[in-house]
Structure formats: structure tokens, C-alpha cells
Design a protein around this motif. Structure first.
Motif, PDB file in Angstrom:
ATOM      1  N   UNK A 122       0.640  -1.185  -0.035  1.00 27.57           N
ATOM      2  CA  UNK A 122       0.036  -0.053  -0.024  1.00 27.57           C
ATOM      3  C   UNK A 122       0.970   1.111   0.147  1.00 27.57           C
ATOM      4  N   UNK A 123       2.151   1.061   0.715  1.00 28.58           N
ATOM      5  CA  UNK A 123       2.861   2.257   0.756  1.00 28.58           C
ATOM      6  C   UNK A 123       3.363   2.507  -0.717  1.00 28.58           C
ATOM      7  N   UNK A 124       4.016   1.413  -1.256  1.00 24.81           N
ATOM      8  CA  UNK A 124       4.468   1.562  -2.719  1.00 24.81           C
ATOM      9  C   UNK A 124       3.265   2.142  -3.626  1.00 24.81           C
ATOM     10  N   UNK A 125       2.036   1.618  -3.524  1.00 26.07           N
ATOM     11  CA  UNK A 125       1.052   2.291  -4.505  1.00 26.07           C
ATOM     12  C   UNK A 125       0.843   3.756  -4.433  1.00 26.07           C
ATOM     13  N   UNK A 126       0.862   4.355  -3.046  1.00 23.18           N
ATOM     14  CA  UNK A 126       0.649   5.541  -2.771  1.00 23.18           C
ATOM     15  C   UNK A 126       1.699   6.500  -3.189  1.00 23.18           C
ATOM     16  N   UNK A 127       2.965   6.017  -3.033  1.00 23.59           N
ATOM     17  CA  UNK A 127       4.220   6.642  -3.156  1.00 23.59           C
ATOM     18  C   UNK A 127       5.259   5.841  -4.070  1.00 23.59           C
ATOM     19  N   UNK A 128       5.027   5.483  -5.372  1.00 22.39           N
ATOM     20  CA  UNK A 128       5.802   4.236  -6.140  1.00 22.39           C
ATOM     21  C   UNK A 128       7.202   4.942  -6.330  1.00 22.39           C
ATOM     22  N   UNK A 129       7.467   6.328  -6.299  1.00 24.39           N
ATOM     23  CA  UNK A 129       8.919   6.735  -6.531  1.00 24.39           C
ATOM     24  C   UNK A 129       9.598   7.122  -5.065  1.00 24.39           C
ATOM     25  N   UNK A 130       9.092   6.732  -4.089  1.00 25.92           N
ATOM     26  CA  UNK A 130       9.685   7.001  -2.773  1.00 25.92           C
ATOM     27  C   UNK A 130      10.906   5.991  -2.777  1.00 25.92           C
ATOM     28  N   UNK A 131      11.937   6.451  -2.300  1.00 28.54           N
ATOM     29  CA  UNK A 131      12.890   5.436  -2.022  1.00 28.54           C
ATOM     30  C   UNK A 131      13.255   4.738  -0.813  1.00 28.54           C
ATOM     31  N   UNK A 132      13.333   3.457  -0.979  1.00 28.06           N
ATOM     32  CA  UNK A 132      13.431   2.540   0.169  1.00 28.06           C
ATOM     33  C   UNK A 132      14.973   2.230   0.386  1.00 28.06           C
ATOM     34  N   UNK A 133      15.514   1.964   1.525  1.00 26.32           N
ATOM     35  CA  UNK A 133      16.908   1.896   2.089  1.00 26.32           C
ATOM     36  C   UNK A 133      16.999   0.255   2.453  1.00 26.32           C
ATOM     37  N   UNK A 134      17.964  -0.386   1.775  1.00 25.47           N
ATOM     38  CA  UNK A 134      18.091  -1.742   1.947  1.00 25.47           C
ATOM     39  C   UNK A 134      19.509  -1.888   2.519  1.00 25.47           C
ATOM     40  N   UNK A 135      19.614  -2.767   3.609  1.00 30.34           N
ATOM     41  CA  UNK A 135      20.923  -2.949   4.171  1.00 30.34           C
ATOM     42  C   UNK A 135      21.117  -4.420   4.006  1.00 30.34           C
ATOM     43  N   UNK A 136      20.248  -5.243   3.699  1.00 32.44           N
ATOM     44  CA  UNK A 136      20.509  -6.718   3.767  1.00 32.44           C
ATOM     45  C   UNK A 136      21.126  -7.193   2.426  1.00 32.44           C
ATOM     46  N   UNK A 137      22.194  -7.664   2.276  1.00 32.11           N
ATOM     47  CA  UNK A 137      22.854  -7.978   0.865  1.00 32.11           C
ATOM     48  C   UNK A 137      22.019  -9.244   0.526  1.00 32.11           C
ATOM     49  N   UNK A 138      21.452 -10.059   1.209  1.00 28.92           N
ATOM     50  CA  UNK A 138      20.598 -11.295   0.610  1.00 28.92           C
ATOM     51  C   UNK A 138      19.491 -10.648  -0.302  1.00 28.92           C
ATOM     52  N   UNK A 139      18.946  -9.620   0.012  1.00 33.25           N
ATOM     53  CA  UNK A 139      17.628  -9.082  -0.708  1.00 33.25           C
ATOM     54  C   UNK A 139      18.162  -8.529  -1.992  1.00 33.25           C
ATOM     55  N   UNK A 140      19.303  -7.911  -1.903  1.00 37.49           N
ATOM     56  CA  UNK A 140      19.998  -7.240  -3.304  1.00 37.49           C
ATOM     57  C   UNK A 140      20.179  -8.677  -4.021  1.00 37.49           C
TER      58      UNK A 140
END
Length: 344
Positions: free
Chosen positions: A315-333
Motif C-alpha cells: 500500500x505504501x508503494x502504491x501511494x508513493x511508487x517513486x519513494x526511495x527505500x533503504x536496504x541494508x540486507x545483502x541477501x535481498x539485493x
């Protein structure tokens, strides 16, 4: 391709997906959906499973509303019948001077294996398709493993679910249900079809004595001890092992860009009980069957908490699709890289 939005990716159709449990398909057709494709599952007179496009070409109503007659699937509206190849075999009111319509429905390769219905939505005749087999769940029939199944239905893109499953750092979300603590990533391995992440962790459970099963039900009996924790994204599914006592699968059925269905299967091992292995097969089967679902409360609790977070992410993505997320977990990359490469 590397810049393509992960939340808008389709699926790679040239893999086997799980669309239902075997027990869900009985004497009536079952309607399922795999990546915007409506599919009717049914059993013929011999119990063999088949999958057709869930649409009667006559008036385009759902074939899954109909019934199985012999080896054919008959539409509920006018009774047009179709064989497992999607060919029209009968029209009840066909006149003597009329021929059967030449319309053909799409049929899908399906395999019934390890308690589930596996479907291949791509081109099975390709070299890639011919070499692929369903991932399989050998523990399903193995007498030393007790299974519990929880169905995941989340209003979110499948990438959110996979990331959640591969992320071993959100354990504090599951304080009353979590089987492990203090996960530390040691190594990541990648190839064209999978990502394997290896962690060390502190497990709450050790199934080494007959009474230790009670740890699943009584929190006060749990004691932390170190165990290896391995999680793997074997596209398009997920599997995890915690020490020698627990194994979990998540078998995916992505429905569309904002909806995902999956089957989460938790296995508790009885391998440590060597005396049990000497008992008659019928008794071991009795034990396995009667303990099925013994971890249901635990598993359903985990699913409920995870789905809430996953749907909030969507839902957060649908409201703000270009908002940046911060990912520190190398596995998810690594996981996101695999998702993108599979749909190229």
C-alpha cells in the motif's frame, strides 16, 4: 533491465508453480488463478488431474462452474463438453447436419506430486521446459517428518513475500512465534535459478527427546542454542532449514501484480527418535497422520503477522511508487537481481 521496478515484474512462466493442494481437487472442478490466467482443475474418471483455461468458448463463462462427465469437463450453462486437450467433444443439442465446433481451449501441463498440484504455465516443449521438474517436497511422504500447512493470501506483489521470507532480520516481529534469534549472515551463493543465504542463529527448539516436542506448545521449556539457519530462493519457491529439526517450504502461486497466494509447509523432524524408526510402518504412518497440523497455531500466527507487514509495504508503494527505500540486507539485493534476471 537492472532499473526495472521490482514491484511491477511479471513471472517467468517456464517454471512449475503450485496452484492447489491435492485434497482441494475432488469430484468437482476447482477454479484457480496464476498470474492473471484463470484455470480450471479437475479429475477424470481415473482420478488423473487436468488443467484447462477456465472459459467456455461458447459464451465465455467459467468452466469450473460445470461438472466432470467421464473424462470430460462439461460447461454448466449449455453442457458443452471438453477433453483434457481442450477440444470440444460434445454439444447436447447438436443437430445431425451440424459439426462440432473447432474451438480449442488452452490446456496446461500439470503434475500431482507430494500432496500438491504443480502447473507449468509456459512452453513445456522448449529445451528449458523439458528439462525442468517440480522442486518437490520429499518430506511430505517421509515417515520421519510431521507436516503443518498454512495458506498465505496477501494483497501484494510476490516480491514482497519472497523478500520477507529471505530476510532473517525481522525476527522481533514474531516474539511469540519465532523459532530463532540473533541471525548473522555468513555467506551468500547465487546462480541463474537460486540464491542461498547461510546464517548462524540461536534456536529456541531442540527436538532430541520425546518430551522435547512439548517445546512447540510451551514457551517456558525453550532454551537457546546455536544452529545453522539456511534460506534459499529456488525460483519461484522458497525453502529454509533450521538445524536438523525443522524445514519449511513456501510454494508460490502469484495471482497478479498486487495479489499472491502461497502454501507454507512446516516440517518437524523425528529423525532423533531412533526407537520410533524400529516400529511397524503402519504405526509410524498413524503417528505422522495424527500429528499433521500440530504446529498450526505457530505457523498461522507467523503468517498473520508477516502478511500485515507485506500488505502495508504494498500500500505504501502504491501511494508513493517513486519513494526511495533503504536496504541494508545483502541477501535481498541478490534476491532482487534473481527476480529481474528470470523475467528478462
Amino acid at each position: 533491465m537492472q532499473n526495472r521496478d521490482i514491484r511491477q515484474l511479471g513471472i517467468n512462466p517456464n517454471h512449475w508453480y503450485v496452484v492447489a493442494r491435492s485434497s482441494e481437487v475432488k469430484n468437482k472442478p476447482l477454479s484457480v488463478k496464476l498470474w492473471e490466467q484463470a484455470i480450471a482443475l479437475y479429475r477424470d474418471s481415473k482420478g488423473q488431474i487436468h488443467a484447462l483455461e477456465d472459459r467456455c468458448p461458447h459464451r465465455h463463462v467459467k468452466l469450473s462452474h460445470g461438472q466432470v462427465i467421464g473424462d470430460d469437463l462439461a460447461c454448466a450453462y449449455h453442457g458443452w463438453r471438453f477433453n483434457h486437450q481442450g477440444e470440444c467433444t460434445a454439444v447436447p443439442y447438436l443437430a445431425n447436419n451440424q459439426k462440432l465446433p473447432t474451438c480449442t481451449l488452452r490446456h496446461y501441463p500439470v503434475i500431482e506430486q507430494d500432496g500438491f498440484i504443480w502447473l507449468f504455465p509456459g512452453n513445456v516443449e522448449t529445451k528449458h521446459g523439458k528439462s525442468l521438474q517440480p522442486m518437490g517436497i520429499p518430506e511430505w511422504e517421509h515417515l520421519n517428518y510431521i507436516a503443518t500447512v498454512s495458506v498465505i493470501n496477501c494483497q501484494a506483489h510476490y516480491s514482497y513475500l519472497i523478500e520477507n521470507l529471505m530476510d532473517m532480520y525481522h525476527g522481533h516481529l514474531h516474539q511469540d512465534y519465532q523459532a530463532w534469534a540473533e541471525a548473522a549472515l555468513e555467506d551468500i551463493q547465487e546462480d541463474a535459478n537460486r540464491v542461498d543465504a547461510h546464517y548462524t542463529a540461536q534456536s529456541y527448539y531442540k527436538i532430541d527427546k520425546i518430551w522435547s516436542i512439548s517445546q512447540l506448545f510451551f514457551k517456558s521449556l525453550r532454551r537457546l542454542h546455536p544452529e545453522p539457519l539456511n534460506v534459499s530462493y529456488v525460483y519461484p519457491h522458497w525453502v529454509s532449514t533450521l538445524g536438523k529439526d525443522f524445514k519449511i517450504y513456501c510454494l508460490l502461486c502469484p495471482v497478479n501484480e498486487t495479489q499472491t497466494k502461497a502454501y507454507l509447509i512446516h516440517f518437524t523432524s523425528l529423525n532423533a527418535f531412533w526407537r520410533l524408526h524400529k516400529l511397524p510402518i503402519w504405526f509410524r504412518r498413524f503417528v505422522k497422520n495424527n500429528l499433521f497440523g500440530s504446529a498450526q497455531k505457530l505457523l498461522d500466527g507467523l503468517v498473520l503477522q508477516d502478511v500485515q507487514m507485506i500488505e502495508e509495504e504494498q500500500q505504501a508503494y502504491l501511494k508513493h511508487p517513486i519513494r526511495q527505500s533503504y536496504e541494508l540486507n545483502r541477501t535481498l539485493v541478490s534476491v532482487q537481481r534473481l527476480m529481474r534476471s528470470q523475467v528478462e
